[in-house]
Design an enzyme around this catalytic site. Structure first.
Site, PDB file in Angstrom:
ATOM      1  N   GLU A  46      23.140   2.747 -38.128  1.00 51.85           N
ATOM      2  CA  GLU A  46      22.949   3.710 -39.221  1.00 51.85           C
ATOM      3  C   GLU A  46      24.138   4.650 -39.346  1.00 51.85           C
ATOM      4  O   GLU A  46      24.604   4.941 -40.454  1.00 51.85           O
ATOM      5  CB  GLU A  46      21.661   4.514 -39.017  1.00 51.85           C
ATOM      6  CG  GLU A  46      20.408   3.725 -39.241  1.00 51.85           C
ATOM      7  CD  GLU A  46      20.234   3.250 -40.678  1.00 51.85           C
ATOM      8  OE1 GLU A  46      20.646   3.957 -41.621  1.00 51.85           O
ATOM      9  OE2 GLU A  46      19.675   2.158 -40.862  1.00 51.85           O
ATOM     10  N   ASN A  50      26.518   4.703 -42.574  1.00 49.03           N
ATOM     11  CA  ASN A  50      26.699   5.932 -43.346  1.00 49.03           C
ATOM     12  C   ASN A  50      28.179   6.217 -43.577  1.00 49.03           C
ATOM     13  O   ASN A  50      28.586   6.591 -44.679  1.00 49.03           O
ATOM     14  CB  ASN A  50      26.071   7.132 -42.635  1.00 49.03           C
ATOM     15  CG  ASN A  50      24.598   7.292 -42.942  1.00 49.03           C
ATOM     16  OD1 ASN A  50      24.046   6.630 -43.807  1.00 49.03           O
ATOM     17  ND2 ASN A  50      23.964   8.193 -42.220  1.00 49.03           N
ATOM     18  N   ARG A 106      20.161   2.920 -52.103  1.00 53.45           N
ATOM     19  CA  ARG A 106      20.168   3.515 -50.769  1.00 53.45           C
ATOM     20  C   ARG A 106      18.875   4.291 -50.573  1.00 53.45           C
ATOM     21  O   ARG A 106      18.387   4.957 -51.483  1.00 53.45           O
ATOM     22  CB  ARG A 106      21.373   4.443 -50.588  1.00 53.45           C
ATOM     23  CG  ARG A 106      22.697   3.736 -50.696  1.00 53.45           C
ATOM     24  CD  ARG A 106      22.918   2.886 -49.480  1.00 53.45           C
ATOM     25  NE  ARG A 106      23.984   1.919 -49.736  1.00 53.45           N
ATOM     26  CZ  ARG A 106      24.253   0.918 -48.953  1.00 53.45           C
ATOM     27  NH1 ARG A 106      23.532   0.712 -47.878  1.00 53.45           N
ATOM     28  NH2 ARG A 106      25.217   0.092 -49.235  1.00 53.45           N
TER      29      ARG A 106
END
Length: 142
Positions: A46, A50, A106
């Site tokens: 993650e 990001n 997203r």
């Protein structure tokens, strides 16, 4: 002295799997359970995703990954740093479902997922200079 590694990679989705595998392998010295190692891999994934999606307008930026293992504490601290656009409001960005890329499908759950799968997470960011996400995972099971 704790063992550590520091590496830089191209901001590309192709490197996300490599980053999480490298961190997971490095953490094996702490004898984590399969569930704990999967939690760590999810959190690292993650954080790197990001950085790839939000830090740079195009592929080609740099992401730095720093991992440090504390064998006595049976923990790993991982920092994922980009040198991209930065986050204007970190508190807002940490809210579930907040995203700057809604048109890109997203979910806005990246920071929430990292917080769920680690024991501690901090986010430092400066507009125009980048963002560092630091997470710590303590391996409790033997």
């Amino acid at each position: 002295m704790n063992n550590f590694f520091d590496m830089k990679m191209l901001s590309s989705g192709k490197n996300e799997a490599f980053a999480r595998s490298a961190v997971a392998t490095f953490a094996l010295v702490c004898s984590p359970t399969l569930e704990e190692i999967n939690d760590l891999k999810t959190a690292v994934s993650e954080a790197v995703t990001n950085a790839v999606v939000h830090a740079y307008k195009e592929e080609g930026g740099i992401i730095e990954l720093l991992a440090e293992v504390d064998e006595k504490e049976r923990s790993i601290t991982v920092s994922v740093t980009d040198f991209g656009c930065g986050i204007a409001n970190v508190d807002e960005a940490k809210e579930p479902f907040f995203t700057t890329k809604a048109d890109d499908e997203r979910s806005g759950m990246g920071f929430t997922i990292i917080e769920t799968f680690t024991d501690d997470m901090t986010v430092r960011s400066k507009i125009g200079e980048g963002t560092t996400v630091t997470m710590k995972k303590v391996f409790k099971n033997a």
